[in-house]
Design a protein around this motif. Structure first.
Motif, PDB file in Angstrom:
ATOM      1  N   GLY A   4     -17.813   6.977  11.005  1.00 55.64           N
ATOM      2  CA  GLY A   4     -18.964   7.821  10.683  1.00 55.64           C
ATOM      3  C   GLY A   4     -20.101   7.703  11.666  1.00 55.64           C
ATOM      4  N   ARG A   5     -19.796   7.267  12.887  1.00 54.98           N
ATOM      5  CA  ARG A   5     -20.865   7.089  13.874  1.00 54.98           C
ATOM      6  C   ARG A   5     -21.260   8.414  14.531  1.00 54.98           C
ATOM      7  NH1 ARG A   5     -18.220   2.264  17.300  1.00 54.98           N
ATOM      8  NH2 ARG A   5     -16.444   3.671  16.968  1.00 54.98           N
ATOM      9  N   PHE A   6     -20.290   9.319  14.686  1.00 55.18           N
ATOM     10  CA  PHE A   6     -20.574  10.590  15.351  1.00 55.18           C
ATOM     11  C   PHE A   6     -19.984  11.755  14.556  1.00 55.18           C
ATOM     12  CE2 PHE A   6     -20.358   7.390  18.725  1.00 55.18           C
ATOM     13  CZ  PHE A   6     -21.609   7.550  19.292  1.00 55.18           C
ATOM     14  N   ALA A   7     -20.745  12.853  14.493  1.00 55.54           N
ATOM     15  CA  ALA A   7     -20.287  14.097  13.872  1.00 55.54           C
ATOM     16  C   ALA A   7     -20.426  15.193  14.921  1.00 55.54           C
ATOM     17  CB  ALA A   7     -21.099  14.423  12.625  1.00 55.54           C
ATOM     18  N   VAL A   8     -19.292  15.635  15.455  1.00 58.35           N
ATOM     19  CA  VAL A   8     -19.293  16.583  16.565  1.00 58.35           C
ATOM     20  C   VAL A   8     -19.105  18.005  16.051  1.00 58.35           C
ATOM     21  CG1 VAL A   8     -18.199  17.209  18.752  1.00 58.35           C
ATOM     22  CG2 VAL A   8     -18.248  14.807  18.016  1.00 58.35           C
ATOM     23  N   SER A   9     -20.063  18.876  16.342  1.00 55.02           N
ATOM     24  CA  SER A   9     -19.920  20.292  16.007  1.00 55.02           C
ATOM     25  C   SER A   9     -19.012  20.923  17.056  1.00 55.02           C
ATOM     26  CB  SER A   9     -21.287  20.987  16.005  1.00 55.02           C
ATOM     27  OG  SER A   9     -21.147  22.367  15.769  1.00 55.02           O
ATOM     28  N   LEU A  10     -17.767  21.199  16.675  1.00 57.62           N
ATOM     29  CA  LEU A  10     -16.763  21.654  17.632  1.00 57.62           C
ATOM     30  C   LEU A  10     -16.599  23.163  17.648  1.00 57.62           C
ATOM     31  CD1 LEU A  10     -14.622  20.512  19.640  1.00 57.62           C
ATOM     32  CD2 LEU A  10     -12.969  20.665  17.756  1.00 57.62           C
ATOM     33  N   LEU A  11     -16.845  23.822  16.506  1.00 56.75           N
ATOM     34  CA  LEU A  11     -16.505  25.242  16.401  1.00 56.75           C
ATOM     35  C   LEU A  11     -17.476  25.961  15.474  1.00 56.75           C
ATOM     36  CD1 LEU A  11     -14.209  27.169  17.399  1.00 56.75           C
ATOM     37  CD2 LEU A  11     -13.067  26.725  15.227  1.00 56.75           C
ATOM     38  N   SER A  12     -17.802  27.211  15.850  1.00 54.60           N
ATOM     39  CA  SER A  12     -18.678  28.069  15.036  1.00 54.60           C
ATOM     40  C   SER A  12     -19.989  27.367  14.700  1.00 54.60           C
ATOM     41  CB  SER A  12     -17.952  28.522  13.759  1.00 54.60           C
ATOM     42  OG  SER A  12     -16.838  29.321  14.069  1.00 54.60           O
ATOM     43  N   GLY A  13     -20.636  26.876  15.735  1.00 54.01           N
ATOM     44  CA  GLY A  13     -21.855  26.101  15.545  1.00 54.01           C
ATOM     45  C   GLY A  13     -22.999  26.879  14.946  1.00 54.01           C
ATOM     46  N   HIS A  14     -23.172  28.140  15.372  1.00 50.55           N
ATOM     47  CA  HIS A  14     -24.289  28.931  14.882  1.00 50.55           C
ATOM     48  C   HIS A  14     -23.921  29.739  13.644  1.00 50.55           C
ATOM     49  CE1 HIS A  14     -26.379  28.765  19.061  1.00 50.55           C
ATOM     50  NE2 HIS A  14     -26.733  27.761  18.294  1.00 50.55           N
ATOM     51  N   LEU A  15     -23.144  30.814  13.851  1.00 50.96           N
ATOM     52  CA  LEU A  15     -22.837  31.728  12.750  1.00 50.96           C
ATOM     53  C   LEU A  15     -22.063  31.054  11.633  1.00 50.96           C
ATOM     54  CD1 LEU A  15     -21.907  34.991  14.697  1.00 50.96           C
ATOM     55  CD2 LEU A  15     -24.025  34.460  13.489  1.00 50.96           C
ATOM     56  N   GLY A  16     -21.149  30.158  11.984  1.00 50.79           N
ATOM     57  CA  GLY A  16     -20.354  29.492  10.964  1.00 50.79           C
ATOM     58  C   GLY A  16     -21.049  28.318  10.309  1.00 50.79           C
TER      59      GLY A  16
END
Length: 348
Positions: A102-114
């Protein structure tokens, strides 16, 4: 999707559609599954999806059934698994990759609209970790135009054009906008333009052919609909499309439909509204008859008790706006379109 019939402050009946949202949590290792159990209690609306077979199959099913995914596993596994599923940022679910500590949470896809960026930040906050967000607008502190358009209720038909303008915003620090409607205060990097020719973006409910300007269509139109009993949804849809094309109006700018309350159980009308996710306003004959300056019909009066349906319903639902399209008659459908002069009232 659930359809609800509610009454608003003006006494009109409105049918609205509500879509549930869910987050899938997928984990592979023992430690990852323990973190998944913890996240399930911390992220509302989430559920753990067990991997009972091949991980590609698990992803494929979760992709169809959920709006967002939290994947507790190596990023490489995720990338290889989702590659065949990718379509477009407007339809792909948000996807966040998290390590099992739980050290990192990476926004990989559909960062804005999703909502991937927001979900990554949420996961990081509840776990005490670090959100990893790489979208240029967020990193540089600029407005995310696609998210701003969504929040403003602006439809974008030229996605490539918007991507071009977003790149200009990142590279130059600002873009210009011309609007045919009153707007709330704009972000600092979206500059109001006094002339159309100098604008990168145009807020309009009309269809215009203007080179290098991206059209943003607000929810500024109301379609009044009258129809014969048992008129198919397809016929209503074709009539509305024809009316919009004939008068060079953007179909995407239609905020809702309006009709007489006798049609509140009309199958074709309800099916069309449901398919297009358009609310329906219904008015009584007395309410419709109070609207002045509309084309009356003796036949409609005999059948419904209202002197007209499409025109007064559109005017009432738009808040008294002008008729851009006077009633157009089709074999089984009548369409009229009124304009909402201030489509952003709640933002002032």
């Amino acid at each position: 999707m659930n359809v609800l019939l509610v009454k608003d402050d003006c006494g009109r009946s409105r049918k609205t559609c509500h879509m549930p949202t869910h987050t899938a949590i997928i984990a592979l290792t023992k430690g990852g599954k323990q973190l998944a159990q913890r996240l399930k209690t911390l992220v509302p609306g989430s559920e753990i999806i067990p991997n009972k077979g091949k991980i590609h199959q698990t992803f494929a099913q979760a992709w169809q059934d959920h709006d967002s995914l939290i994947c507790i596993m190596a990023t490489g596994i995720v990338v290889r698994s989702i590659a065949p599923l990718l379509q477009d940022k407007t339809v792909d679910p948000a996807l966040v990759v998290c390590d099992e500590q739980g050290r990192f949470a990476v926004s990989l896809l559909s960062g804005h609209l999703g909502g991937g960026n927001a979900l990554a930040q949420k996961v990081a906050d509840v776990l005490g970790g670090q959100a990893v967000i790489t979208t240029a607008s967020d990193v540089l502190g600029h407005t995310a135009l696609d998210l701003w358009c969504r929040d403003m209720g602006l439809a974008v038909t030229d996605k490539q054009g918007l991507t071009r303008v977003m790149a200009k915003l990142v590279n130059t620090g600002s873009v210009t906008l011309y609007s045919e409607y009153p707007l709330p205060p704009l972000p600092q990097d979206i500059i109001p333009s006094r002339t159309l020719d100098a604008a990168d973006l145009l807020v309009t409910s009309r269809i215009r052919q203007k080179e290098n300007i991206v059209l943003l269509h607000p929810k500024a139109l109301v379609a009044g609909i009258g129809c014969n009993r048992n008129t198919p949804a397809k016929e209503i849809s074709e009539a509305l499309d024809h009316a919009c094309r004939t008068h060079q109006l953007a179909r995407e700018s239609v905020r809702n439909l309006a009709s007489i309350d006798l049609k509140s159980d009309e199958p074709g009308l309800l099916a069309f509204a449901h398919a297009q996710n358009l609310p329906l306003d219904f008015y009584s004959p007395d309410q419709l008859n109070q609207v002045e300056g509309v084309a009356a019909s003796a036949a409609v009066l005999r059948a419904t008790g209202a002197k007209a349906v499409a025109e007064p319903a559109a005017i009432l639902s738009s808040g008294g706006g002008p008729l851009l399209v006077q009633k157009m008659k089709f074999p089984n459908v009548t369409v009229a379109i009124a304009e909402i002069l201030q489509p952003f009232p709640t933002l002032f």
